[in-house]
Design a protein around this motif. Structure first.
Motif, PDB file in Angstrom:
ATOM      1  N   TYR A  27      65.881  -4.470  15.571  1.00  0.00           N
ATOM      2  CA  TYR A  27      65.053  -3.994  14.474  1.00  0.00           C
ATOM      3  C   TYR A  27      65.560  -2.652  13.946  1.00  0.00           C
ATOM      4  O   TYR A  27      65.641  -1.659  14.679  1.00  0.00           O
ATOM      5  N   ASN A  32      66.214  -2.338  19.722  1.00  0.00           N
ATOM      6  CA  ASN A  32      64.968  -2.916  20.229  1.00  0.00           C
ATOM      7  C   ASN A  32      64.610  -4.156  19.420  1.00  0.00           C
ATOM      8  O   ASN A  32      64.863  -4.213  18.211  1.00  0.00           O
ATOM      9  N   SER A  33      64.002  -5.137  20.068  1.00  0.00           N
ATOM     10  CA  SER A  33      63.577  -6.339  19.359  1.00  0.00           C
ATOM     11  C   SER A  33      62.104  -6.232  18.970  1.00  0.00           C
ATOM     12  O   SER A  33      61.310  -5.613  19.677  1.00  0.00           O
ATOM     13  N   VAL A  34      61.767  -6.836  17.842  1.00  0.00           N
ATOM     14  CA  VAL A  34      60.385  -6.898  17.367  1.00  0.00           C
ATOM     15  C   VAL A  34      60.085  -8.359  17.071  1.00  0.00           C
ATOM     16  O   VAL A  34      60.902  -9.064  16.464  1.00  0.00           O
ATOM     17  N   THR A  61      57.076  -5.986  20.943  1.00  0.00           N
ATOM     18  CA  THR A  61      58.433  -5.464  20.968  1.00  0.00           C
ATOM     19  C   THR A  61      58.995  -5.585  22.377  1.00  0.00           C
ATOM     20  O   THR A  61      58.241  -5.756  23.346  1.00  0.00           O
ATOM     21  N   SER A  74      52.703  -5.841  23.705  1.00  0.00           N
ATOM     22  CA  SER A  74      52.326  -6.617  22.520  1.00  0.00           C
ATOM     23  C   SER A  74      50.809  -6.641  22.379  1.00  0.00           C
ATOM     24  O   SER A  74      50.082  -6.325  23.326  1.00  0.00           O
TER      25      SER A  74
END
Length: 299
Positions: A27, A32-34, A61, A74
């Motif tokens: 992201y 980091n992933s979202v 995330t 989350s």
């Protein structure tokens, strides 16, 4: 852009389930992933005398806090509508109505696998807990732990050991019918999905506690590479038990087990998964399944 889009649709005799989940693994180039998703499940059970619709929206995330240690916070908002008929049990009649919930989930993962898809070495250990922040009656606390460990004995044999355990406990009253646990289909093959464990009449209502253990032996070179097919043998064991809302409901606490072979065939539309299984032990009320076919599932 590397976005991951996951859509699903499941249709059974009494259930219609669908969802859309989107993940941005990097992201805004933060590393980091979202992820966010919208899912809905409708259950129409004539036998138990109720109709239930559960819709959820989640946003979360995942980021690496330390080497191989990931945090996965989350939030989930859910809208739960339960309509009962005169033939429903007294306990289900108590849950009649519309409920809204806001739950906070937090998780910690330790991931040392060499790769996420069909790993050959390393392990994955994850813990997740869901805590009710806001909601109407029948709020509950959720816990889950999973361990997957892989070891390559040779280029032709990769072994795996997997452990899964989950619980859901009511903070007040009892756990709603839509929140109750079922063992994931990939954790207990040889049985029909969501058709084992406690039953209220003819309806499989799920349990408060679930656990499963899997032993797998993948044989990646058994067939020629041109066939684009992987084969694995497995031994699955699992149990789903306890219904807190009514002691008269069949508790069905029994170790289920099965052996079999699973194959992944890679095609332009995605992996096709075939499972051939034979149950070794089961409860009298369980629904077994010797063959299963899916698109997009891997062992």
């Amino acid at each position: 852009k590397g976005m991951i889009i996951d859509t699903s649709l499941e249709v059974t005799e009494s259930t219609l389930r669908g969802g859309l989940n989107i993940t941005d693994p990097n992201y805004k180039f933060s590393g980091n992933s979202v992820n966010f998703g919208v899912n809905s499940k409708k259950t129409d059970s004539d036998e138990a005398g109720y109709e239930n619709t559960l819709s959820t929206f989640n946003l979360g995330t995942r980021f690496e806090q330390y080497k191989d240690i990931y945090f996965t916070p989350s939030v989930e908002f859910s809208h739960d509508n339960l309509q009962v008929e005169s033939t429903a049990s007294d306990i289900l009649k108590k849950q009649d109505g519309t409920f809204t919930d806001l739950n906070l989930f937090f998780g910690v993962d330790r991931d040392t696998r060499d790769r996420s898809f069909m790993p050959t070495s390393g392990s994955f250990l994850g813990f997740t807990q869901g805590v009710p922040v806001y909601g109407d009656d029948h709020r509950s606390l959720f816990n889950r732990i999973s361990l997957n460990k892989y070891h390559g004995f040779s280029d032709d044999l990769i072994g795996a050991f997997k452990f899964y355990a989950a619980s859901i406990v009511a903070v007040e009253d009892d756990v709603r019918i839509s929140k109750r646990l079922h063992i994931p289909a990939k954790r207990l093959r040889g049985f029909e999905s969501k058709r084992i464990g406690p039953r209220d009449g003819a309806d499989y209502v799920g349990g408060n506690f679930a656990t499963a253990i899997n032993f797998e032996a993948a044989l990646p070179n058994l067939l020629p590479e041109a066939t684009q097919t992987d084969i694995a043998a497995f031994l699955d064991l699992g149990n789903l038990w306890y219904a807190d809302y009514d002691s008269s409901v069949g508790q069905s606490s029994k170790i289920r087990s099965s052996i079999g072979v699973a194959t992944n065939m890679y095609t332009p539309i995605g992996p096709l998964n075939f499972v051939f299984a034979q149950d070794l032990s089961s409860a009298e009320s369980d629904a077994t399944q010797s063959f299963k076919f899916e698109i997009g599932t891997s062992f």
